[in-house]
Design an enzyme around this catalytic site. Sequence first.
Site, PDB file in Angstrom:
ATOM      1  CD  GLN A 417      -3.168  -1.103   1.864  1.00  0.00           C
ATOM      2  OE1 GLN A 417      -3.989  -0.362   1.361  1.00  0.00           O
ATOM      3  NE2 GLN A 417      -3.419  -1.808   2.966  1.00  0.00           N
ATOM      4  CG  HIS A 418       4.544   1.432   0.511  1.00  0.00           C
ATOM      5  ND1 HIS A 418       5.636   0.631   0.814  1.00  0.00           N
ATOM      6  CD2 HIS A 418       3.932   1.684   1.694  1.00  0.00           C
ATOM      7  CE1 HIS A 418       5.664   0.411   2.117  1.00  0.00           C
ATOM      8  NE2 HIS A 418       4.639   1.037   2.673  1.00  0.00           N
ATOM      9  CG  LEU A 419      -0.494   3.525  -6.254  1.00  0.00           C
ATOM     10  CD1 LEU A 419       0.014   2.262  -6.925  1.00  0.00           C
ATOM     11  CD2 LEU A 419      -1.998   3.658  -6.455  1.00  0.00           C
TER      12      LEU A 419
END
Length: 479
Positions: A417-419
Amino acid sequence: MTTAVSHSDVLIVGAGSAGSVVAERLSADPSCAVTVIEAGPGLEDPGLLAQTTNGLQLPIGAGSPLVQRYETRLTDRPVRLVPIVRGATVGGSGAINGGYFCRGLPRDFEWPAIAGWGWSDVIEHFRAIETDLDFASPAHGDKGPIKVRRTHEMTGASESFVSAAQRAGFPWIADLNDCGPELVSGVGAVPLNIVNGVRVGSGAGYLIPALQRPNLTLLAQTRASQVRFTAAAAVGVEAVGPQGPISFTADRIILCGGAIQSAHLLMLSGIGDEAMLRAVGVPVVAPLPVGMFCSDHPEWVLPTDWTVATGRPVLEVVLSTDDGLEIRPYTGGFVAMTGDGTAGHPDWPHIGVALMQPRSRGRITLLSPDPDVPPRIEHRYDSEPEDVATLRRGAALARELASAATYVGEPAWATSQHLCASAPMGAEADPRAVVDHRCRVRGVENLWVIDGSVLPEITSRGPHATIVMIGHRAAEFVR
């Protein structure tokens, strides 16, 4: 009915990890009127504030008012649709995450033809945002509002993992925020912006203290729906607040909504891939490749039955490998971390195997001119066979390191969840670039993007500290 709002010198859309810093930096000039609009709640409610400061839980469980939920297509073969969350409150994802505050590595800033973003340009901004409580070397800051500390006494899964990694021959890395230009193979304690159980990100460290300034206004629960243009100049933003539609005007407009929201707002406003915009009936203001080259850290997660040590940060140590993997022994089960009270196995820690420099690229696509319709998000993690092969090797190593546990489950696809990189920075001739080296949107005036969107590709560490640094660095370009 649209409510008229007074004009601002600067309008910032999003009070997240970068936006909070930009707002504080620009409002330090008392002659500059700064307005910040944030789609999520403010933190005047003591209960919500307590959730963001509790660094031993992630307030992202079912029903949390502090996050925006999306669905992404993680892989194509087979199709895996999974939920993801982004922080939606003062401080953004930095107010609800695990406190991992590793800097990007010097090599992550070797971007050809992008002036002003080399390691020698950004290191002073990394120092400025932090007070490192463990190290006093010139590499670290001692006056910044974000305190950084590492776990010194390991227990539970962290202790088991460190012992296993060192038995396997991996050296101990004393300081993951000062270990040289390249990724160093070894195990080390994670620099955390959690001290004595208290999480302090850029919302708490920068924006909230600055709200006493008369020239700084924060409007929470106010969601931007479109940037307004006169010819090719951004002149305002349409939004919806608690009382209904609002029209803002400003001399300078800065999008700080994060990789998903900033890209979505650009596309809704006519900045994006020309064919995509025309297909959904959005008039084209500037044809730019918004959302076409996104980057994130794919992760495989293996459950274990390692002993849990309660009341700990969710990730205290990581192992970096020569082939670009970060192996993460999470201290507890995900149900316990999110604290949402649902059924599950709260006493099962997990081991994460994350690929930190993936070849795969994802996409964010506009599906409708209606801002209430979320964009399509595709991570496309299985589009590069070499990425999958590296993750498979990492899962085997993780299983070997966890051999002290009596149970290690099969790996499952997940995401860190590091877009990032939905509006990447680049030189004028770069066909992938959406913003220039000063974070100005190409082809239009008075519009900047300052958040993880502008990274040309994701850093080889989790991006939170880097995004806070970007806010500190790029605020100078808007003055």
